[in-house]
Scaffold this active site. Structure first.
Site, PDB file in Angstrom:
ATOM      1  N   SER A   2      -5.645  -0.995   6.182  1.00  0.00           N
ATOM      2  CA  SER A   2      -6.073  -0.159   5.373  1.00  0.00           C
ATOM      3  C   SER A   2      -6.218  -0.621   4.205  1.00  0.00           C
ATOM      4  O   SER A   2      -5.346  -1.187   3.574  1.00  0.00           O
ATOM      5  CB  SER A   2      -6.060   1.389   5.973  1.00  0.00           C
TER       6      SER A   2
ATOM      7  N   SER B 181      -8.662  -0.559  10.490  1.00  0.00           N
ATOM      8  CA  SER B 181      -8.176  -1.284   9.393  1.00  0.00           C
ATOM      9  C   SER B 181      -9.421   0.870   9.049  1.00  0.00           C
ATOM     10  O   SER B 181     -10.491   0.865   9.397  1.00  0.00           O
ATOM     11  CB  SER B 181      -8.993  -2.142   9.396  1.00  0.00           C
TER      12      SER B 181
ATOM     13  N   ASP C  39     -11.296   1.864   5.967  1.00  0.00           N
ATOM     14  CA  ASP C  39     -11.121   1.457   4.417  1.00  0.00           C
ATOM     15  C   ASP C  39     -12.418   2.125   4.240  1.00  0.00           C
ATOM     16  O   ASP C  39     -13.648   2.047   4.364  1.00  0.00           O
ATOM     17  CB  ASP C  39     -12.213  -0.156   4.825  1.00  0.00           C
TER      18      ASP C  39
END
Length: 377
Positions: free
Chosen positions: A254, A292, A294
């Site tokens: 992340s 992830s 983000d």
């Protein structure tokens, strides 16, 4: 590192010797430049007037490698003087508390806190404790805490939930302007980026006078993967360290990105700036993989855009904001500052050993400089 041949490594060794006395070296110290705009004095999010950053780093025994990083939009009572804000999700495999209210109302009313995945609840509680500690907020009954995270469970005993609300309050109360510590500090203590030790990174850009003279600052918590590029150089490929080399999941992780500006930008255009931060992430080789998280949180510190908690019976707010046609410079500044902040997090980070004896090496800066030296010839 042993310096072999005279031309190839002379610059590399010289730079390493020259900077070895500094606590934290940054990519720009080694001759890297990112884009065309000029950084602010500190090349940090704190170049945006009023913004402060604080860390609480938790390193205990052989298993605790975590912490808290707090970003304060201004030095006053943020709950009473809310700032325009926006959130953009590059990939939503994560936990960012407070997003729905920011989306709905277009403002942020607390410090922005970053920590680890299983400490978001402690982050919320700490922000509430901090907000309630201000006598001006004695009658407050609802607080929209903005708390983001990345998962530091490889190096940190994350299930132990070692971050406590008091740590969050400490990070907020310790926030300062000026130089910002990077690498293995605060929320970046136990993170990993591109297979190397990640952490906290920051950078800024100042627009020329003819483009408004505004400042954009970015702070990141890096814990993601992909194929690392440093100022356009294929570092991950050259070092044989990249996503998919061993398994698909190696790219997961992340990245939390916080964007600040002193430009009078309202929530809609702040969201447009937040979208550009993901472009900066992409320039470093990040791919926003399936696993992830983000996220980008963006805000403006412009005093003329502050939203008072108590409207005092005023039905309307009068604000002047930047026209859409003049946003492009701020977009570019956001991209450049995000890219450099991510790379700074890698350059500042140090090798760390943690939970269950696991160890993550720092970015081999000397090898990166060899790649740079070869490309410059």
């Amino acid at each position: 590192m042993i310096c072999s041949s005279k031309s190839m490594y002379a610059l590399v060794c010289g730079l390493l010797i020259a900077f070895s006395s500094y606590g934290q070296e940054r990519a720009r110290d080694y001759g890297f430049t990112f884009g065309v705009l000029v950084p602010g004095k500190w090349n940090a999010i704190t170049d945006v007037t009023g913004v402060k950053v604080g860390h609480q780093t938790l390193v205990n025994g052989d298993s605790v490698r975590t912490g808290v990083t707090a970003i304060l939009p201004h030095g006053g009572n943020v709950f009473q003087e809310k700032v325009p804000g926006a959130v953009y999700v590059g990939n939503g495999f994560g936990k960012l508390a407070g997003t729905t209210q920011v989306e709905e109302l277009g403002n942020i009313e607390t410090p922005i806190v970053l920590t680890n995945t299983l400490s978001v609840a402690a982050g919320i509680e700490g922000v509430i404790d901090y907000t309630f500690s201000n006598p001006e907020n004695a009658n407050v009954r609802s607080v929209n805490a903005v708390v983001g995270e990345t998962n530091d469970g490889y190096l940190n005993d994350i299930r132990g939930r070692h971050v406590k609300p008091a740590d969050v309050v400490t990070a907020i109360q310790s926030a300062r302007s000026g130089e910002v510590k990077e690498g293995n500090v605060g929320a970046g203590t136990g993170t990993i980026c591109f297979g190397f030790k990640g952490g906290i990174g920051t950078a800024s850009r100042k627009l020329p006078t003819e483009m408004g003279g505004y400042t954009v600052g970015v702070l990141v918590q890096t814990n993601f993967g992909g194929v690392l590029q440093v100022d356009g150089l294929p570092v991950g490929k050259e070092l044989g360290q990249y996503a998919f080399k061993n398994q698909l999941e190696s790219a997961d992780g992340s990245c939390m990105i916080v964007v600040a500006t002193n430009a009078p930008v309202h929530a809609r255009n702040l969201k447009r700036m937040a979208k550009r931060a993901i472009m900066g992430l992409a320039k470093t080789g990040g791919i926003a993989s399936n696993g992830s998280g983000d996220y980008v949180v963006a805000f403006s510190t412009a005093e003329s855009l502050r939203i008072p908690y108590d409207s005092n019976g005023e039905e309307r707010l009068s604000m002047e904001v930047i026209n859409n046609d003049y946003m492009s410079g701020l977009f570019l500044a956001t991209i450049e500052a995000t890219e450099e902040a991510i790379i700074n997090s890698l350059f500042a980070a140090e090798t760390m050993k943690g939970y269950q004896g696991r160890e993550i090496e720092r970015l081999p800066v000397e090898k990166v400089l060899e790649i740079k030296s070869g490309s410059d010839r």
